[in-house]
Design a protein around this motif. Sequence first.
Motif, PDB file in Angstrom:
ATOM      1  N   HIS A   6      -1.349   8.167  -0.589  1.00  0.00           N
ATOM      2  CA  HIS A   6      -2.651   8.336   0.300  1.00  0.00           C
ATOM      3  C   HIS A   6      -3.945   8.233  -0.784  1.00  0.00           C
ATOM      4  O   HIS A   6      -3.872   8.633  -1.688  1.00  0.00           O
ATOM      5  CB  HIS A   6      -2.723   9.824   0.717  1.00  0.00           C
ATOM      6  CG  HIS A   6      -1.675  10.081   1.723  1.00  0.00           C
ATOM      7  ND1 HIS A   6      -1.664   9.319   3.018  1.00  0.00           N
ATOM      8  CD2 HIS A   6      -0.569  10.687   1.611  1.00  0.00           C
ATOM      9  CE1 HIS A   6      -0.383   9.683   3.648  1.00  0.00           C
ATOM     10  NE2 HIS A   6       0.419  10.588   2.895  1.00  0.00           N
ATOM     11  N   SER A  41     -13.329   9.242   4.645  1.00  0.00           N
ATOM     12  CA  SER A  41     -12.228   8.599   5.133  1.00  0.00           C
ATOM     13  C   SER A  41     -10.891   8.953   4.528  1.00  0.00           C
ATOM     14  O   SER A  41     -11.039   8.778   3.294  1.00  0.00           O
ATOM     15  CB  SER A  41     -12.521   7.191   5.467  1.00  0.00           C
ATOM     16  OG  SER A  41     -11.120   6.498   5.756  1.00  0.00           O
ATOM     17  N   CYS A  42      -9.910   9.138   5.343  1.00  0.00           N
ATOM     18  CA  CYS A  42      -8.610   9.112   4.793  1.00  0.00           C
ATOM     19  C   CYS A  42      -7.589   7.866   4.971  1.00  0.00           C
ATOM     20  O   CYS A  42      -6.530   7.884   4.576  1.00  0.00           O
ATOM     21  CB  CYS A  42      -7.704  10.436   4.980  1.00  0.00           C
ATOM     22  SG  CYS A  42      -7.650  10.616   6.771  1.00  0.00           S
ATOM     23  N   ASN A  43      -8.597   6.856   5.734  1.00  0.00           N
ATOM     24  CA  ASN A  43      -7.561   5.495   5.815  1.00  0.00           C
ATOM     25  C   ASN A  43      -8.713   4.351   5.659  1.00  0.00           C
ATOM     26  O   ASN A  43      -9.253   4.035   6.475  1.00  0.00           O
ATOM     27  CB  ASN A  43      -7.110   5.664   7.403  1.00  0.00           C
ATOM     28  CG  ASN A  43      -6.335   4.502   7.697  1.00  0.00           C
ATOM     29  OD1 ASN A  43      -6.559   3.634   7.125  1.00  0.00           O
ATOM     30  ND2 ASN A  43      -5.646   4.700   8.936  1.00  0.00           N
ATOM     31  N   GLU A  86      -8.256   8.721  -0.354  1.00  0.00           N
ATOM     32  CA  GLU A  86      -9.489   9.223   0.072  1.00  0.00           C
ATOM     33  C   GLU A  86     -10.738   8.425  -0.283  1.00  0.00           C
ATOM     34  O   GLU A  86     -10.807   7.999  -1.389  1.00  0.00           O
ATOM     35  CB  GLU A  86      -9.657  10.911   0.020  1.00  0.00           C
ATOM     36  CG  GLU A  86     -10.503  11.600   0.898  1.00  0.00           C
ATOM     37  CD  GLU A  86      -9.990  12.077   2.196  1.00  0.00           C
ATOM     38  OE1 GLU A  86      -8.599  12.055   2.365  1.00  0.00           O
ATOM     39  OE2 GLU A  86     -10.760  12.491   3.008  1.00  0.00           O
ATOM     40  N   SER A 105      -8.064   1.277   6.045  1.00  0.00           N
ATOM     41  CA  SER A 105      -8.230   0.291   7.356  1.00  0.00           C
ATOM     42  C   SER A 105      -9.139   0.809   8.391  1.00  0.00           C
ATOM     43  O   SER A 105     -10.130  -0.075   8.753  1.00  0.00           O
ATOM     44  CB  SER A 105      -6.782   0.402   7.835  1.00  0.00           C
ATOM     45  OG  SER A 105      -5.719  -0.167   6.877  1.00  0.00           O
ATOM     46  N   THR A 106      -9.034   1.896   8.856  1.00  0.00           N
ATOM     47  CA  THR A 106      -9.947   2.344   9.932  1.00  0.00           C
ATOM     48  C   THR A 106     -11.246   2.175   9.091  1.00  0.00           C
ATOM     49  O   THR A 106     -12.564   2.013  10.086  1.00  0.00           O
ATOM     50  CB  THR A 106      -9.504   3.432  10.524  1.00  0.00           C
ATOM     51  OG1 THR A 106      -9.351   4.575   9.770  1.00  0.00           O
ATOM     52  CG2 THR A 106      -8.285   3.203  11.158  1.00  0.00           C
ATOM     53  N   ARG A 156      -7.113  10.026  10.683  1.00  0.00           N
ATOM     54  CA  ARG A 156      -6.571   8.568  10.106  1.00  0.00           C
ATOM     55  C   ARG A 156      -6.990   7.441  11.158  1.00  0.00           C
ATOM     56  O   ARG A 156      -7.225   6.610  10.805  1.00  0.00           O
ATOM     57  CB  ARG A 156      -5.135   8.509  10.232  1.00  0.00           C
ATOM     58  CG  ARG A 156      -4.810   9.421   8.587  1.00  0.00           C
ATOM     59  CD  ARG A 156      -3.136   9.126   8.535  1.00  0.00           C
ATOM     60  NE  ARG A 156      -2.928   7.708   8.112  1.00  0.00           N
ATOM     61  CZ  ARG A 156      -3.174   7.143   7.039  1.00  0.00           C
ATOM     62  NH1 ARG A 156      -3.832   7.933   6.002  1.00  0.00           N
ATOM     63  NH2 ARG A 156      -2.812   5.807   6.668  1.00  0.00           N
ATOM     64  N   LYS A 157      -7.121   7.951  12.646  1.00  0.00           N
ATOM     65  CA  LYS A 157      -7.439   6.432  13.360  1.00  0.00           C
ATOM     66  C   LYS A 157      -8.822   6.343  13.409  1.00  0.00           C
ATOM     67  O   LYS A 157      -9.227   5.453  13.934  1.00  0.00           O
ATOM     68  CB  LYS A 157      -6.985   7.157  14.835  1.00  0.00           C
ATOM     69  CG  LYS A 157      -7.898   8.380  15.505  1.00  0.00           C
ATOM     70  CD  LYS A 157      -7.131   8.372  17.039  1.00  0.00           C
ATOM     71  CE  LYS A 157      -8.415   9.620  17.352  1.00  0.00           C
ATOM     72  NZ  LYS A 157      -8.323  10.134  18.309  1.00  0.00           N
ATOM     73  N   HIS A 216       0.979  -1.295   0.012  1.00  0.00           N
ATOM     74  CA  HIS A 216      -0.154  -0.146  -0.221  1.00  0.00           C
ATOM     75  C   HIS A 216       0.797   1.150   0.112  1.00  0.00           C
ATOM     76  O   HIS A 216       0.405   2.418  -0.192  1.00  0.00           O
ATOM     77  CB  HIS A 216      -0.820  -0.012   1.355  1.00  0.00           C
ATOM     78  CG  HIS A 216      -2.009  -1.017   1.181  1.00  0.00           C
ATOM     79  ND1 HIS A 216      -2.462  -1.761   2.211  1.00  0.00           N
ATOM     80  CD2 HIS A 216      -2.249  -1.919   0.032  1.00  0.00           C
ATOM     81  CE1 HIS A 216      -3.467  -2.498   1.864  1.00  0.00           C
ATOM     82  NE2 HIS A 216      -3.319  -2.634   0.651  1.00  0.00           N
TER      83      HIS A 216
END
Length: 467
Positions: free
Chosen positions: A448, A414-416, A450, A418-419, A391-392, A23
């Motif tokens: 990155h 979301s910018c992540n 989004e 996985s979360t 991110r979290k 990734h």
Amino acid sequence: MSKPQPPVNKNETIELTFEDLTHEGNGVGKVNGYPLFVPYALPGEKAQVKVVKVKKNFGFGILLDVKEASQERVDPPCDVYEKCGGCQLQHMSYKMQLDMKQKQVKDAMHKIGHLSHVPVHPTIGMEDPWRYRNKVQIPVGETEEGGLKAGFYRKRSHDIIDMDTCVIQDEHNDRMVEAVRRIAEKYSIEPYKEENHRGVLRHIMVRTGQTTGDIMVVIITKTKKLPHQEAIVQEIRDTFPNVKSIIHNVNNKRTNVIMGDQTNILWGDKYIVDTIGDIRFNISPKSFYQVNPTQTKALYDQALQYANLKGHETVVDAYCGIGTISLFLAKQAKKVLGVEIVAPAVDDAKKNAKLNNIENAEFYVGEAESLLPWWQSQGLRPDVIVVDPPRKGCDESLLNAMIQMQPEKIVYVSCNPSTLARDLRILEDGGFETQEVQPVDMFPQTGHVECVSHLRRKNNNSDGRLS
Ligand code: SAH
């Protein structure tokens, strides 16, 4: 039984065929099943690699010589691409970047969210994926000849790379940084030195309103005074007649945080203006503002389409920042309630609502994970909840409050991935169904991605159970 030894040794040079990408954009090649991660290598390539790190289950290598190149390999246009830590994907065609980001989201949905059936659409890319950033913050240092250099930090260090241009920056930002560097050098302004916390000039920050052409420059010094202030201001104005705001910020702390508490306007306005769609935003030196407004518009349009507002809805926008999404939604909703933890951002959100004559958006300072459960306990039942967390991801108490509030729809930005996938699983288990996920490329040339996703509440049965 003795543990199998890794099949490679540190400092060994090997030939490797690459089959996958991580990734972060590193190539993955295997030696007898043992994976090696190699920056700048692409799937399908064969290359000479020097092994630089050997761990029990995987290792790292550096790319020495590509023997068979992928068709997706392109020449990075940036001269300092491999030194600078800013971009990771410039050696890859844009098409491959977009595909890789879609796959990253799909993988997270599958492995973390157990949501393989949810459609993840092709990534929305930019027509021209260069020079998109509207904001630059660049550290200043000393050249070997005693002059000034302005450049990003070398990867994993605080050495400043002497660079002329950054190909993902708006050209105005590049030219302004170079002009301020040159003018400061002319007036013998000393660069700040991290090692001994001495010197004057720390950073140059420039922000451009891409639709208005407004430019703001912020000169950040350790010292209370900027020497030769008037002359510097005059020269900046002479070089850039369209500069709107020249600001001096003082940061005398030993810290990685760029701006300090004291901000002086040297010349012009205290903010610049930019627009996204038909909404205007006043942007002050410290305001959070999306760095790629073109793609922000694409992202918000998608969020708006998922919210599918008819005009009678109450909408909650958690993690609202300066109210960007809220104001977009307000035009089509009955009421929008925005929540944000940073008080000055909430002040900006309120001002931006006024600036756009929007009267049905209210903004509150607080933790989304505290305020939503309280609102829920007070009986608030929004029709749509929008979240756009850092991110979290979302706190569990926020997810629980969303589940209790039973909105018709949730729009999760979301910018992540996985979360996002983790939180979608919790919302699914709480009675929502993820309809689709749309990745948007807000940061071309970097790893990155989004996303905006759309959830609907499952229908209640007559006995109140969720079907
Ligand atoms: N939706 C905005 C901002 C998104 S960035 C936009 O599109 O411009 C995420 C925002 O969440 C930041 O402004 C950050 O300050 C805020 N934030 C972080 N933790 C928070 C929390 N626990 N509660 C509320 N807001 C929070």
